[in-house]
Design a protein around this motif. Structure first.
Motif, PDB file in Angstrom:
ATOM      1  N   VAL A 201       6.147   3.408   4.854  1.00  0.00           N
ATOM      2  CA  VAL A 201       5.592   1.955   4.797  1.00  0.00           C
ATOM      3  C   VAL A 201       4.745   1.963   3.573  1.00  0.00           C
ATOM      4  O   VAL A 201       4.620   0.796   2.811  1.00  0.00           O
ATOM      5  N   PHE A 202       4.194   3.027   3.021  1.00  0.00           N
ATOM      6  CA  PHE A 202       3.412   2.934   1.798  1.00  0.00           C
ATOM      7  C   PHE A 202       4.210   2.461   0.522  1.00  0.00           C
ATOM      8  O   PHE A 202       3.923   2.029  -0.281  1.00  0.00           O
ATOM      9  N   ALA A 203       5.221   3.106   0.556  1.00  0.00           N
ATOM     10  CA  ALA A 203       6.188   2.898  -0.755  1.00  0.00           C
ATOM     11  C   ALA A 203       6.590   1.507  -0.557  1.00  0.00           C
ATOM     12  O   ALA A 203       6.645   0.774  -1.543  1.00  0.00           O
ATOM     13  N   GLY A 204       6.919   1.019   0.513  1.00  0.00           N
ATOM     14  CA  GLY A 204       7.359  -0.325   0.887  1.00  0.00           C
ATOM     15  C   GLY A 204       6.392  -1.475   0.475  1.00  0.00           C
ATOM     16  O   GLY A 204       6.820  -2.452  -0.378  1.00  0.00           O
ATOM     17  N   MET A 205       5.114  -1.091   0.848  1.00  0.00           N
ATOM     18  CA  MET A 205       3.959  -1.870   0.574  1.00  0.00           C
ATOM     19  C   MET A 205       3.782  -1.925  -0.942  1.00  0.00           C
ATOM     20  O   MET A 205       3.502  -3.031  -1.834  1.00  0.00           O
ATOM     21  N   ILE A 206       3.866  -0.913  -1.598  1.00  0.00           N
ATOM     22  CA  ILE A 206       3.802  -0.785  -3.202  1.00  0.00           C
ATOM     23  C   ILE A 206       4.875  -1.672  -3.713  1.00  0.00           C
ATOM     24  O   ILE A 206       4.552  -2.555  -4.749  1.00  0.00           O
ATOM     25  N   VAL A 207       6.047  -1.547  -3.480  1.00  0.00           N
ATOM     26  CA  VAL A 207       7.181  -2.191  -4.022  1.00  0.00           C
ATOM     27  C   VAL A 207       7.112  -3.566  -3.921  1.00  0.00           C
ATOM     28  O   VAL A 207       7.183  -4.556  -4.753  1.00  0.00           O
ATOM     29  N   PHE A 208       6.805  -4.157  -2.745  1.00  0.00           N
ATOM     30  CA  PHE A 208       6.723  -5.561  -2.342  1.00  0.00           C
ATOM     31  C   PHE A 208       5.517  -6.339  -2.966  1.00  0.00           C
ATOM     32  O   PHE A 208       5.729  -7.232  -3.291  1.00  0.00           O
ATOM     33  N   THR A 209       4.466  -5.446  -2.946  1.00  0.00           N
ATOM     34  CA  THR A 209       3.518  -6.041  -3.844  1.00  0.00           C
ATOM     35  C   THR A 209       3.789  -6.148  -5.284  1.00  0.00           C
ATOM     36  O   THR A 209       3.305  -7.299  -5.949  1.00  0.00           O
ATOM     37  N   VAL A 210       4.417  -5.058  -5.979  1.00  0.00           N
ATOM     38  CA  VAL A 210       4.491  -5.160  -7.488  1.00  0.00           C
ATOM     39  C   VAL A 210       5.599  -6.351  -7.710  1.00  0.00           C
ATOM     40  O   VAL A 210       5.476  -6.943  -8.540  1.00  0.00           O
ATOM     41  N   LEU A 211       6.518  -6.493  -6.739  1.00  0.00           N
ATOM     42  CA  LEU A 211       7.507  -7.375  -6.698  1.00  0.00           C
ATOM     43  C   LEU A 211       6.969  -8.754  -6.396  1.00  0.00           C
ATOM     44  O   LEU A 211       7.825  -9.852  -6.303  1.00  0.00           O
ATOM     45  N   ALA A 212       5.599  -9.093  -6.207  1.00  0.00           N
ATOM     46  CA  ALA A 212       5.204 -10.260  -6.021  1.00  0.00           C
ATOM     47  C   ALA A 212       5.588 -11.018  -4.609  1.00  0.00           C
ATOM     48  O   ALA A 212       5.339 -12.091  -4.623  1.00  0.00           O
ATOM     49  N   TYR A 213       5.986 -10.140  -3.742  1.00  0.00           N
ATOM     50  CA  TYR A 213       6.249 -10.807  -2.269  1.00  0.00           C
ATOM     51  C   TYR A 213       5.046 -11.211  -1.586  1.00  0.00           C
ATOM     52  O   TYR A 213       4.815 -12.295  -0.702  1.00  0.00           O
ATOM     53  N   ALA A 214       3.843 -10.409  -1.877  1.00  0.00           N
ATOM     54  CA  ALA A 214       2.587 -10.893  -1.443  1.00  0.00           C
ATOM     55  C   ALA A 214       2.320 -12.334  -1.706  1.00  0.00           C
ATOM     56  O   ALA A 214       1.827 -12.985  -0.743  1.00  0.00           O
ATOM     57  N   ARG A 215       2.616 -12.486  -3.244  1.00  0.00           N
ATOM     58  CA  ARG A 215       1.695 -13.822  -3.615  1.00  0.00           C
ATOM     59  C   ARG A 215       2.597 -14.984  -2.924  1.00  0.00           C
ATOM     60  O   ARG A 215       2.397 -16.132  -3.311  1.00  0.00           O
ATOM     61  N   THR A 216       3.875 -14.659  -2.579  1.00  0.00           N
ATOM     62  CA  THR A 216       4.708 -15.972  -2.188  1.00  0.00           C
ATOM     63  C   THR A 216       4.471 -16.139  -0.662  1.00  0.00           C
ATOM     64  O   THR A 216       5.073 -17.011  -0.370  1.00  0.00           O
ATOM     65  N   GLY A 217       3.681 -15.269  -0.219  1.00  0.00           N
ATOM     66  CA  GLY A 217       3.328 -15.674   1.256  1.00  0.00           C
ATOM     67  C   GLY A 217       2.129 -16.780   1.303  1.00  0.00           C
ATOM     68  O   GLY A 217       1.982 -17.440   0.566  1.00  0.00           O
ATOM     69  N   ALA A 218       1.427 -16.572   2.330  1.00  0.00           N
ATOM     70  CA  ALA A 218       0.312 -17.232   2.579  1.00  0.00           C
ATOM     71  C   ALA A 218      -0.765 -17.301   1.395  1.00  0.00           C
ATOM     72  O   ALA A 218      -1.003 -16.272   0.908  1.00  0.00           O
ATOM     73  N   HIS A 219      -1.503 -18.412   1.453  1.00  0.00           N
ATOM     74  CA  HIS A 219      -2.428 -18.307   0.206  1.00  0.00           C
ATOM     75  C   HIS A 219      -3.580 -17.405   0.500  1.00  0.00           C
ATOM     76  O   HIS A 219      -4.350 -16.960  -0.627  1.00  0.00           O
ATOM     77  N   ARG A 220      -3.988 -16.718   1.590  1.00  0.00           N
ATOM     78  CA  ARG A 220      -4.944 -15.912   1.835  1.00  0.00           C
ATOM     79  C   ARG A 220      -4.411 -14.635   1.670  1.00  0.00           C
ATOM     80  O   ARG A 220      -5.196 -13.460   1.845  1.00  0.00           O
ATOM     81  N   ALA A 221      -3.125 -14.203   1.359  1.00  0.00           N
ATOM     82  CA  ALA A 221      -2.521 -13.070   1.242  1.00  0.00           C
ATOM     83  C   ALA A 221      -2.855 -11.889   0.229  1.00  0.00           C
ATOM     84  O   ALA A 221      -2.889 -10.755   0.308  1.00  0.00           O
ATOM     85  N   HIS A 222      -3.590 -12.486  -0.887  1.00  0.00           N
ATOM     86  CA  HIS A 222      -4.023 -11.849  -1.996  1.00  0.00           C
ATOM     87  C   HIS A 222      -5.089 -10.723  -1.623  1.00  0.00           C
ATOM     88  O   HIS A 222      -5.120  -9.587  -2.501  1.00  0.00           O
ATOM     89  N   ARG A 223      -5.849 -11.047  -0.551  1.00  0.00           N
ATOM     90  CA  ARG A 223      -6.760 -10.181  -0.145  1.00  0.00           C
ATOM     91  C   ARG A 223      -6.427  -8.711   0.895  1.00  0.00           C
ATOM     92  O   ARG A 223      -6.872  -7.897   1.236  1.00  0.00           O
ATOM     93  N   GLY A 224      -5.208  -9.384   1.551  1.00  0.00           N
ATOM     94  CA  GLY A 224      -4.736  -8.418   2.311  1.00  0.00           C
ATOM     95  C   GLY A 224      -4.196  -7.238   2.170  1.00  0.00           C
ATOM     96  O   GLY A 224      -4.261  -6.029   2.615  1.00  0.00           O
ATOM     97  N   PRO A 225      -3.182  -6.872   0.992  1.00  0.00           N
ATOM     98  CA  PRO A 225      -2.502  -5.757   0.526  1.00  0.00           C
ATOM     99  C   PRO A 225      -3.590  -4.602   0.274  1.00  0.00           C
ATOM    100  O   PRO A 225      -3.410  -3.448   0.602  1.00  0.00           O
TER     101      PRO A 225
END
Length: 333
Positions: A201-225
């Protein structure tokens, strides 16, 4: 710098869309009924195969179970949902799946005689004493798996990732050991699974954050990660402590065993034909296995040689090839 790293790891032409990734990792989206049916069917079969492989001590069979196990999909779904600050059912599927696999292991333990020494089985012994290297391996596997999921051109590595990460086998071992009332062994296997779970989970969260999948989600997602990373980091630390302690204990035990073997060889120097075959620790007692003539040097000389080499107070037993055990006493006693 993050943009350059992202472009290197995931070129735009090889990038999978967020919708494609969610379709693969979210068991409640799209044709959820078919996906959930496949998940439970393959997980059950994987657990049964793993149980057979573990009880027969067959590495090939256990690898087969690891390849078809679908738990890593749901676990990566947790990682993707966390970076997007989006509620998913992935955690529920992982929790229920774990209970199912442990139950299969407990049922399989019914065929194991009560007198059976679980630690003589390599598949069990290798999964009940995890260390830091297991955690490092799980982290590297998690990074590889997340990158493979995000890229269109490296999906072929996913079977290798499934083999590298140990998910279903330690859960089966947990069930088998619990069914035999070997609670400490069951706890060790469960810690191995949890360390692999958190690492994925930790590695997946790091990779998905670096690859900007968080920013392509909901507009409030930038505080979630950030908050999710902190929480997961705390859980990760909680798993890291027992793994570190177990690694230190293993290193110390190996060091003391080697020192005891060297001291025993010096003790037998003047006994022609006498050799030390092995040294092992059982129930806080050090057993020195000796092959040679009936007459051995004075046992007190062995205890003297061991002083300063291993901790004082450790009981020493000399086991000869003729079935005779000599209780030497305690080091420093």
């Amino acid at each position: 710098m993050p943009g350059q790293l992202r472009a290197t790891v995931l070129p735009d032409r090889q990038r999978r869309s967020l919708e494609e990734l969610q379709q693969d990792l979210d068991l409640s989206s799209g044709d959820s009924r078919s996906k959930q049916s496949a998940f439970w069917t393959m997980l059950t079969l994987s657990a049964v195969i793993a149980a057979c492989g573990i009880l027969t001590d067959s590495t090939a069979t256990v690898i087969g179970a690891m390849i078809i196990a679908p738990l890593s999909t749901a676990i990566m779904g947790i990682a993707l949902g966390a970076v997007q600050r989006r509620r998913t059912t992935a955690a529920a599927f992982v929790a229920l799946g774990c209970l199912l696999v442990i139950l299969v292991g407990a049922v399989a333990s019914l065929v194991v005689p009560q007198s059976y020494d679980l630690l003589t089985n390599g598949q069990i012994a290798g999964r009940t004493s995890p260390g830091l290297l297991d955690l490092i391996s799980a982290l590297a596997t998690g990074f590889a798996g997340a990158v493979a999921l995000a890229r269109k051109d490296v999906a072929a590595v996913l079977p290798g990732v499934a083999i590298a990460i140990s998910l279903v086998p330690p859960l089966v071992v947990t069930g088998v050991c619990a069914g035999q009332a070997a609670w400490w062994l069951a706890l060790g296997a469960l810690v191995l699974f949890l360390s692999n779970l958190f690492a994925l989970v930790f590695a997946g969260m790091i990779v998905f954050t670096v690859l900007a999948y968080a920013r392509t989600g909901a507009h409030r997602a930038h505080r979630g990660p950030r908050r999710a990373h902190v929480m997961l980091g705390l859980l990760f630390t909680a798993v890291l402590l027992p793994l570190g302690a177990n690694t230190v204990a293993t290193v110390l035990l190996n060091t003391w065993t080697l020192r005891a073997e060297s001291a025993a060889e010096r003790w037998l120097t003047d006994s022609p034909g006498a050799t030390v075959t092995s040294v092992d620790a059982q129930s806080r007692t050090l057993y020195i296995h000796v092959r040679g003539p009936d007459e051995l040097p004075p046992i007190q000389a062995l205890l003297s040689d061991l002083e300063g080499q291993i901790p004082d107070g450790v009981p020493i037993v000399v086991d000869t090839t003729r079935g005779r055990q000599i209780t030497a006493g305690r080091v420093g006693g």
